[in-house]
Design an enzyme around this catalytic site. Structure first.
Site, PDB file in Angstrom:
ATOM      1  N   GLY A  33      72.685 -26.549  15.921  1.00  0.00           N
ATOM      2  CA  GLY A  33      71.767 -25.591  15.308  1.00  0.00           C
ATOM      3  C   GLY A  33      71.699 -25.690  13.811  1.00  0.00           C
ATOM      4  O   GLY A  33      71.892 -26.760  13.229  1.00  0.00           O
TER       5      GLY A  33
ATOM      6  N   LYS B 186      71.235 -14.548  16.810  1.00  0.00           N
ATOM      7  CA  LYS B 186      71.368 -13.632  17.949  1.00  0.00           C
ATOM      8  C   LYS B 186      72.549 -13.919  18.869  1.00  0.00           C
ATOM      9  O   LYS B 186      72.858 -15.079  19.149  1.00  0.00           O
ATOM     10  CB  LYS B 186      70.094 -13.696  18.786  1.00  0.00           C
ATOM     11  CG  LYS B 186      68.909 -13.111  18.070  1.00  0.00           C
ATOM     12  CD  LYS B 186      67.697 -13.187  18.946  1.00  0.00           C
ATOM     13  CE  LYS B 186      66.543 -12.416  18.314  1.00  0.00           C
ATOM     14  NZ  LYS B 186      65.327 -12.572  19.089  1.00  0.00           N
TER      15      LYS B 186
ATOM     16  N   ARG C 248      67.377 -40.426  12.326  1.00  0.00           N
ATOM     17  CA  ARG C 248      67.511 -40.788  13.749  1.00  0.00           C
ATOM     18  C   ARG C 248      67.355 -42.286  13.960  1.00  0.00           C
ATOM     19  O   ARG C 248      68.046 -42.868  14.807  1.00  0.00           O
ATOM     20  CB  ARG C 248      66.484 -40.023  14.574  1.00  0.00           C
ATOM     21  CG  ARG C 248      66.889 -38.585  14.754  1.00  0.00           C
ATOM     22  CD  ARG C 248      65.870 -37.824  15.555  1.00  0.00           C
ATOM     23  NE  ARG C 248      66.303 -36.454  15.748  1.00  0.00           N
ATOM     24  CZ  ARG C 248      65.490 -35.426  15.950  1.00  0.00           C
ATOM     25  NH1 ARG C 248      64.186 -35.629  16.013  1.00  0.00           N
ATOM     26  NH2 ARG C 248      65.967 -34.212  16.108  1.00  0.00           N
TER      27      ARG C 248
ATOM     28  N   GLY D 261      69.665 -28.758  20.675  1.00  0.00           N
ATOM     29  CA  GLY D 261      69.703 -28.092  21.984  1.00  0.00           C
ATOM     30  C   GLY D 261      70.726 -28.726  22.908  1.00  0.00           C
ATOM     31  O   GLY D 261      71.418 -28.029  23.665  1.00  0.00           O
TER      32      GLY D 261
HETATM   33  P1  AMP Z   1      70.450 -19.844  15.215  1.00  0.00           P
HETATM   34  O1  AMP Z   1      69.221 -20.700  15.393  1.00  0.00           O
HETATM   35  O2  AMP Z   1      70.669 -18.859  16.306  1.00  0.00           O
HETATM   36  O3  AMP Z   1      71.671 -20.636  14.864  1.00  0.00           O
HETATM   37  O4  AMP Z   1      70.128 -18.912  13.977  1.00  0.00           O
HETATM   38  C1  AMP Z   1      69.887 -19.414  12.712  1.00  0.00           C
HETATM   39  C2  AMP Z   1      69.138 -18.379  11.933  1.00  0.00           C
HETATM   40  O5  AMP Z   1      69.914 -17.200  11.838  1.00  0.00           O
HETATM   41  C3  AMP Z   1      68.860 -18.810  10.523  1.00  0.00           C
HETATM   42  O6  AMP Z   1      67.481 -19.003  10.369  1.00  0.00           O
HETATM   43  C4  AMP Z   1      69.349 -17.641   9.685  1.00  0.00           C
HETATM   44  O7  AMP Z   1      68.442 -17.264   8.684  1.00  0.00           O
HETATM   45  C5  AMP Z   1      69.485 -16.529  10.696  1.00  0.00           C
HETATM   46  N1  AMP Z   1      70.455 -15.523  10.275  1.00  0.00           N
HETATM   47  C6  AMP Z   1      71.707 -15.723   9.854  1.00  0.00           C
HETATM   48  N2  AMP Z   1      72.293 -14.583   9.478  1.00  0.00           N
HETATM   49  C7  AMP Z   1      71.377 -13.609   9.665  1.00  0.00           C
HETATM   50  C8  AMP Z   1      71.383 -12.199   9.465  1.00  0.00           C
HETATM   51  N3  AMP Z   1      72.458 -11.572   8.968  1.00  0.00           N
HETATM   52  N4  AMP Z   1      70.264 -11.500   9.772  1.00  0.00           N
HETATM   53  C9  AMP Z   1      69.184 -12.142  10.257  1.00  0.00           C
HETATM   54  N5  AMP Z   1      69.116 -13.465  10.490  1.00  0.00           N
HETATM   55  C10 AMP Z   1      70.188 -14.199  10.193  1.00  0.00           C
END
Ligand code: AMP
Length: 396
Positions: free
Chosen positions: A354, A198, A35, A377
């Site tokens: 992300g 999610k 940064r 974010g």
């Molecule tokens: P996000 O912050 O929503 O982009 O989510 C990232 C997180 O999603 C990472 O820590 C991954 O380990 C998790 N992730 C990715 N694929 C899966 C999966 N099939 N089941 C559970 N967690 C997952």
């Protein structure tokens, strides 16, 4: 609108909101200075023109109280090494020390103000505090994309006091331009890749991307909710039962808009959420009871890869699997490589918002992506189609 390249800072004091929220070890030593390095170009342009730069930032979450462990002093010292010249430091961001040091700044000099968030007025977007900050400089530069989604004093409100003397720094402009290339009028075909854990945290991103993309690839944990929504068996995979209807709506909207939707057809499954779990591969819609899909399988990789390689614009947000664990990295690595290859062939690629940023860095592919966003974010909200207050304040 003013721009960095068309503005001369000669004889001016530029008040610059930067992001010096760098990770440090227990002794205050900077452990990752990306940064700080990212703002060097903006600072050098200002001082190179014969202006001076007053840098303001937050560090950590001091919650409105002075906390010496979150002082920006060690960061200012580190910045001095990066700039190759002394950097002055004010022990507060407002008050007599900041005022005197800002007033005494000579052309070419750089002053770092103490942590803005030592004052509760910063996050509250307080008018009087913003006005006091504004009195330190002649021109306002916002180069802190990572906080552009917050209407804080230094990121947004202060801009009101520079009605004709406000602009984006190089870093902020690059972020805005990159999103523009993806959401504005993208070179087609435009493919969006959305993964992560999610659906609930990405639903607004999906809805917004459906307006501009030609192909939409869904991977990661969120893909399970789509697989189940289409009638598949997902075993013990992460599924958001309350979002099955939402997933069906996304599928219908994609169809109505003529967006080609790619959902995984196969998966790497495990009998526990652990790097040491037993693993296997199966169809994404036939995950046995007691097993969970933790990565996309080879057939999905092949389909996703060919969509990516046929694209002229690519946006990637969120990993394809649990890439933090070695047995479930392959999907994310393969997609990262495909995005890098497509970029080499001339596509514009943006990775942002992300863990996909962490993934391309971890796999050493960041250099092969057109633009890797610095704002987690903030980028997510930007991709949701929201107006970021820090951007609106400079444009308005
Ligand atoms: P996000 O912050 O929503 O982009 O989510 C990232 C997180 O999603 C990472 O820590 C991954 O380990 C998790 N992730 C990715 N694929 C899966 C999966 N099939 N089941 C559970 N967690 C997952």
């Amino acid at each position: 609108m003013l721009t960095m390249d068309t503005t001369s800072f000669a004889g001016k004091k530029a008040l610059v909101r930067v992001d010096l929220n760098v990770p440090q070890d227990a002794n205050g030593r900077v452990t990752d200075d990306s940064r700080a390095r990212a703002i060097v170009r903006t600072v050098n342009k200002i001082t190179g023109d014969g202006g001076s730069a007053i840098l303001m930032s937050h560090l950590g979450r001091p919650k409105g109280k002075v906390n010496p462990a979150m002082s920006l002093k060690p960061v200012a010292e580190h910045l001095s090494t990066l700039l190759g010249k002394p950097v002055l430091f004010a022990t507060d961001c407002v008050g007599p020390d900041a005022k005197a040091k800002a007033a005494a700044l000579k052309p070419g000099e750089v002053l770092v103000l103490e942590n803005l968030r030592f004052h509760p007025e910063e996050e509250a977007g307080d008018e009087a505090f913003s006005k006091t900050l504004s009195e330190l400089g002649d021109v306002y530069v916002n180069d802190a994309f990572g906080t552009a989604h917050r209407a804080h004093a230094s990121t947004t409100i202060v801009a009101n006091y520079f009605p004709t003397a406000k602009l984006f720094g190089y870093l902020m402009q690059a972020e805005i331009d990159s999103v523009g290339k993806v959401l504005g009028n993208p070179a087609r075909p435009m493919t969006a890749i959305v993964g992560g854990s999610k659906v609930s945290s990405k639903i607004e991103v999906l809805e917004n991307l459906l307006k501009s993309c030609d192909e939409l690839i869904i991977g990661g944990g969120m893909a399970n909710t789509f697989v189940k929504a289409m009638g598949g068996s997902t075993g013990s995979s992460l599924v958001e039962e309350d979002l099955l209807d939402t997933a069906r709506t996304v599928i219908e909207k994609a169809k109505a808009k003529g967006v080609k939707l790619h959902i995984p057809t196969d998966a790497v499954v495990a009998d526990a959420f652990a790097a040491t779990a037993n693993t296997d591969q199966c169809a994404a819609d036939a995950v046995p009871d007691g097993w969970m899909a933790l990565d996309i399988g080879p057939k999905s990789i092949a389909t996703f890869r060919s969509a990516i390689l046929g694209s002229k614009t690519i946006l990637w947000n969120g990993p394809m699997g649990v890439f933090e664990m070695e047995p479930f990295q392959q999907g994310t690595i393969a997609i990262a490589n495909a995005v890098a290859e497509a970029t080499e062939k001339g596509a514009f690629s943006l990775v942002g918002g992300g863990d996909s940023v962490a993934a391309v860095n971890q796999f050493g592919l960041a250099e092969k992506i057109s633009y890797v966003s610095t704002g987690g974010g903030a980028m997510l909200e930007y991709l949701e189609g929201k107006v970021l207050p820090g951007i609106a304040a400079v444009q308005g």
